[in-house]
Design a protein around this motif. Structure first.
Motif, mmCIF file in Angstrom:
data_model
loop_
_atom_site.group_PDB
_atom_site.id
_atom_site.type_symbol
_atom_site.label_atom_id
_atom_site.label_comp_id
_atom_site.label_asym_id
_atom_site.label_seq_id
_atom_site.Cartn_x
_atom_site.Cartn_y
_atom_site.Cartn_z
ATOM 1 N N THR A 1 -5.646 8.364 -4.394
ATOM 2 C CA THR A 1 -4.745 7.811 -3.383
ATOM 3 C C THR A 1 -5.314 6.493 -2.894
ATOM 4 O OG1 THR A 1 -3.449 8.351 -1.402
ATOM 5 C CG2 THR A 1 -5.784 8.927 -1.356
ATOM 6 N N GLU A 2 -4.446 5.595 -2.476
ATOM 7 C CA GLU A 2 -4.879 4.273 -2.027
ATOM 8 C C GLU A 2 -5.092 4.271 -0.523
ATOM 9 O OE1 GLU A 2 -3.090 -0.255 -1.706
ATOM 10 O OE2 GLU A 2 -2.313 1.086 -3.258
ATOM 11 N N ILE A 3 -6.289 3.864 -0.114
ATOM 12 C CA ILE A 3 -6.614 3.766 1.309
ATOM 13 C C ILE A 3 -7.223 2.390 1.560
ATOM 14 C CG2 ILE A 3 -7.950 4.732 3.228
ATOM 15 C CD1 ILE A 3 -7.928 7.425 1.801
ATOM 16 N N ASP A 4 -6.660 1.652 2.490
ATOM 17 C CA ASP A 4 -7.140 0.297 2.804
ATOM 18 C C ASP A 4 -7.248 -0.566 1.554
ATOM 19 O OD1 ASP A 4 -7.261 0.822 5.504
ATOM 20 O OD2 ASP A 4 -9.383 1.355 5.492
ATOM 21 N N GLY A 5 -6.262 -0.422 0.675
ATOM 22 C CA GLY A 5 -6.205 -1.261 -0.507
ATOM 23 C C GLY A 5 -7.088 -0.833 -1.658
ATOM 24 N N LEU A 6 -7.754 0.316 -1.543
ATOM 25 C CA LEU A 6 -8.671 0.770 -2.590
ATOM 26 C C LEU A 6 -8.273 2.161 -3.056
ATOM 27 C CD1 LEU A 6 -11.391 -0.286 -3.893
ATOM 28 C CD2 LEU A 6 -12.531 1.365 -2.397
ATOM 29 N N ASP A 7 -8.257 2.368 -4.359
ATOM 30 C CA ASP A 7 -7.998 3.705 -4.904
ATOM 31 C C ASP A 7 -9.207 4.602 -4.658
ATOM 32 O OD1 ASP A 7 -5.431 3.389 -5.784
ATOM 33 O OD2 ASP A 7 -5.949 3.069 -7.892
ATOM 34 N N ILE A 8 -8.957 5.738 -4.056
ATOM 35 C CA ILE A 8 -10.001 6.741 -3.821
ATOM 36 C C ILE A 8 -9.716 7.947 -4.711
ATOM 37 C CG2 ILE A 8 -11.060 8.295 -2.153
ATOM 38 C CD1 ILE A 8 -11.717 5.341 -1.673
ATOM 39 N N PHE B 1 -18.036 4.327 -6.749
ATOM 40 C CA PHE B 1 -18.688 5.403 -7.497
ATOM 41 C C PHE B 1 -17.643 6.133 -8.339
ATOM 42 C CE2 PHE B 1 -21.654 4.618 -4.167
ATOM 43 C CZ PHE B 1 -22.869 5.212 -4.460
ATOM 44 N N GLY B 2 -18.102 6.719 -9.446
ATOM 45 C CA GLY B 2 -17.221 7.557 -10.246
ATOM 46 C C GLY B 2 -15.928 6.843 -10.586
ATOM 47 N N PHE B 3 -14.824 7.527 -10.347
ATOM 48 C CA PHE B 3 -13.530 6.959 -10.714
ATOM 49 C C PHE B 3 -12.748 6.463 -9.500
ATOM 50 C CE2 PHE B 3 -14.850 9.688 -14.202
ATOM 51 C CZ PHE B 3 -14.758 8.781 -15.253
ATOM 52 N N SER B 4 -13.443 6.254 -8.374
ATOM 53 C CA SER B 4 -12.838 5.520 -7.266
ATOM 54 C C SER B 4 -12.824 4.034 -7.613
ATOM 55 C CB SER B 4 -13.621 5.744 -5.973
ATOM 56 O OG SER B 4 -13.285 6.974 -5.362
ATOM 57 N N ILE C 1 -15.855 4.022 5.341
ATOM 58 C CA ILE C 1 -15.682 5.215 4.506
ATOM 59 C C ILE C 1 -15.351 6.423 5.374
ATOM 60 C CG2 ILE C 1 -16.807 6.796 2.891
ATOM 61 C CD1 ILE C 1 -18.505 4.368 1.968
ATOM 62 N N ALA C 2 -16.044 6.567 6.506
ATOM 63 C CA ALA C 2 -15.766 7.683 7.408
ATOM 64 C C ALA C 2 -14.313 7.647 7.877
ATOM 65 C CB ALA C 2 -16.710 7.631 8.609
ATOM 66 N N GLY C 3 -13.825 6.459 8.213
ATOM 67 C CA GLY C 3 -12.428 6.342 8.609
ATOM 68 C C GLY C 3 -11.477 6.661 7.479
ATOM 69 N N ALA C 4 -11.846 6.260 6.261
ATOM 70 C CA ALA C 4 -11.009 6.546 5.101
ATOM 71 C C ALA C 4 -10.925 8.039 4.840
ATOM 72 C CB ALA C 4 -11.552 5.822 3.872
ATOM 73 N N TRP C 5 -12.038 8.751 5.029
ATOM 74 C CA TRP C 5 -12.024 10.194 4.812
ATOM 75 C C TRP C 5 -11.114 10.889 5.832
ATOM 76 C CZ3 TRP C 5 -13.510 8.162 0.934
ATOM 77 C CH2 TRP C 5 -14.589 8.433 0.139
ATOM 78 N N MET D 1 0.844 -1.208 0.000
ATOM 79 C CA MET D 1 0.000 0.000 0.000
ATOM 80 C C MET D 1 0.872 1.247 0.000
ATOM 81 S SD MET D 1 -2.865 1.095 2.811
ATOM 82 C CE MET D 1 -3.015 2.798 3.260
ATOM 83 N N SER D 2 0.468 2.223 -0.792
ATOM 84 C CA SER D 2 1.221 3.463 -0.899
ATOM 85 C C SER D 2 0.387 4.624 -0.377
ATOM 86 C CB SER D 2 1.594 3.712 -2.365
ATOM 87 O OG SER D 2 2.126 4.998 -2.523
ATOM 88 N N ASP D 3 1.071 5.537 0.321
ATOM 89 C CA ASP D 3 0.401 6.755 0.797
ATOM 90 C C ASP D 3 0.463 7.873 -0.235
ATOM 91 O OD1 ASP D 3 -0.084 5.412 3.118
ATOM 92 O OD2 ASP D 3 1.416 6.476 4.319
ATOM 93 N N ASP D 4 1.011 7.586 -1.395
ATOM 94 C CA ASP D 4 1.193 8.621 -2.414
ATOM 95 C C ASP D 4 -0.154 9.182 -2.865
ATOM 96 O OD1 ASP D 4 3.869 8.118 -2.281
ATOM 97 O OD2 ASP D 4 3.965 6.988 -4.161
ATOM 98 N N ILE D 5 -0.135 10.469 -3.152
ATOM 99 C CA ILE D 5 -1.288 11.122 -3.779
ATOM 100 C C ILE D 5 -0.895 11.381 -5.227
ATOM 101 C CG2 ILE D 5 -2.682 13.215 -3.836
ATOM 102 C CD1 ILE D 5 -2.322 13.290 -0.758
#
Length: 379
Positions: free
Chosen positions: A75-82, A141-144, A157-161, A1-5
């Motif tokens: 950015t990737e959060i918990d294994g998912l691109d957001i 949703f969208g491009f997530s 989702i709240a934690g991811a935000w 997992m990367s913290d990169d934006i």
């Protein structure tokens, strides 16, 4: 997992747009409904108007350019691109704000309100009312990214935000949402992550508690009437998406006509219009929003949020200050007493004369003013 934006730029292949045009050309429509209103669902006349415009006049590249110019990132959060929009105010001391959309919406809802929030002096406001705006696309949703495992409900989702805001370097921020965005925003308020100074919702996500109903209150009567209508006549989509999202997902992903009809009915039902959804929102912006479901094929993945969290809509009170704005054509027009049950420290409440469920989309100037007034008490 990367913290990169990572910067994200849309460049939809021409072949995808050609395929869409062919599908629209080959659409097979049913006969017109045998009623004069929308009581059987999306009217054929409204849908054919949209389809004709979509096929012959609509320009996706216009929307694509605007999204790219606004500023898109992943950015990737918990294994998912957001995927998210991120627009910093010219005022460095602006208050960071995370805006969350719902279904059947997208970040398109916020394109007109973002400039009013980030650069208020250009839109009748003052510099000390400015926000740095972050507008994520909900998972699926969208491009997530589309979750491949269960568990991406409102709590996660709240934690991811909160993770996203921390990753962007914002150590003090506020949150706002409507529809599913209100559920996510309320959950942020319950979790009260470090840095969250308060919330605002334009739909109050509370369960109806018969023990707390004041039947002499006209606001309670109005809310109960709205809830009864929703349950009896307006909730079929949610029952389907919360129980069998995969089944309806095949149609929503495969058919642009089916997708458009599914979304258009709710835009008509939930916006403040005079009989046509296009009274409240232009054909261009309605189709922009539909395209954020069609192009990434998210009809099924977006519907799964109902399966994950519809039974959890509403919950305990939040632990941070907050505000709520009631737009008159909200699905269930919750009164102030219900808002206080959700947000015990309610610092802002206002009832507006015009607007519906898609408040930021329908009334961007009024919506921006509501956020300025509410969050002025939390700066």
């Amino acid at each position: 997992m990367s913290d990169d934006i990572r910067p994200f730029k849309l460049a939809i292949p021409d072949a995808d747009l050609v395929y869409l045009a062919k599908r629209l050309d080959r659409a097979r429509l049913p006969e017109a409904e045998p009623v004069d209103d929308w009581s059987q669902g999306t009217k054929l006349s409204a849908l054919t108007e949209l389809l004709a415009y979509w096929r012959l006049e609509y320009d996706w590249r216009r929307c694509e350019r605007r999204l790219n110019q606004t500023g898109q990132y992943v950015t990737e959060i918990d294994g998912l691109d957001i995927h998210f929009l991120h627009v910093r105010s010219p005022h460095e001391d602006a208050l960071p704000l995370v805006l969350t959309h719902g279904w059947p919406g997208s970040v398109v809802e916020f394109l007109e309100v973002i400039p009013r929030l980030t650069d208020p002096e250009m839109h009748g406001g003052k510099g000390d009312q400015a926000f740095h705006v972050v507008a994520p696309s909900l998972p699926g949703f969208g491009f997530s990214g589309k979750p491949t495992q269960t568990g991406w409900g409102i709590e996660k989702i709240a934690g991811a935000w909160a993770t996203l805001m921390e990753r962007l370097g914002y150590d003090r921020w506020v949150a706002q949402g409507g529809d599913w965005g209100s559920a996510v925003t309320a959950e942020i308020g319950r979790q009260a992550p470090k840095g969250c100074a308060g919330i605002h919702v334009n739909m109050v996500p509370v369960r109806i508690d018969p023990a707390e109903l004041d039947m002499s209150d006209p606001g309670v009567q109005r809310a109960l009437a709205g809830a009864q209508f929703y349950q009896e006549w307006d909730s079929g989509y949610s029952k389907q998406q919360s129980t069998r999202p995969q089944t309806i997902g095949y149609s929503l992903v495969d058919s642009p006509v089916g997708l458009a009809a599914w979304i258009l009915e709710k835009i008509w039902a939930w916006s403040d219009n005079d009989g046509s959804p296009f009274d409240a929102l232009s054909l261009d912006t309605v189709i922009d929003n539909i395209m954020l479901y069609w192009l990434p094929a998210t009809g099924a993945s977006a519907a799964r949020l109902y399966w994950e969290s519809f039974a959890k809509f509403g919950g305990d009170s939040v632990k941070v200050p907050g505000g709520a704005s009631l737009f008159p054509k909200e699905i269930i027009a919750a009164p102030e007493s219900w808002a206080k049950r959700l947000i015990p420290e309610l610092v802002h409440w206002n009832e507006l004369p015009k607007g519906g469920h898609f408040a930021a989309w329908e009334q961007p100037e009024v919506f921006a003013n509501e956020l300025r007034s509410c969050f002025a008490k939390m700066r």
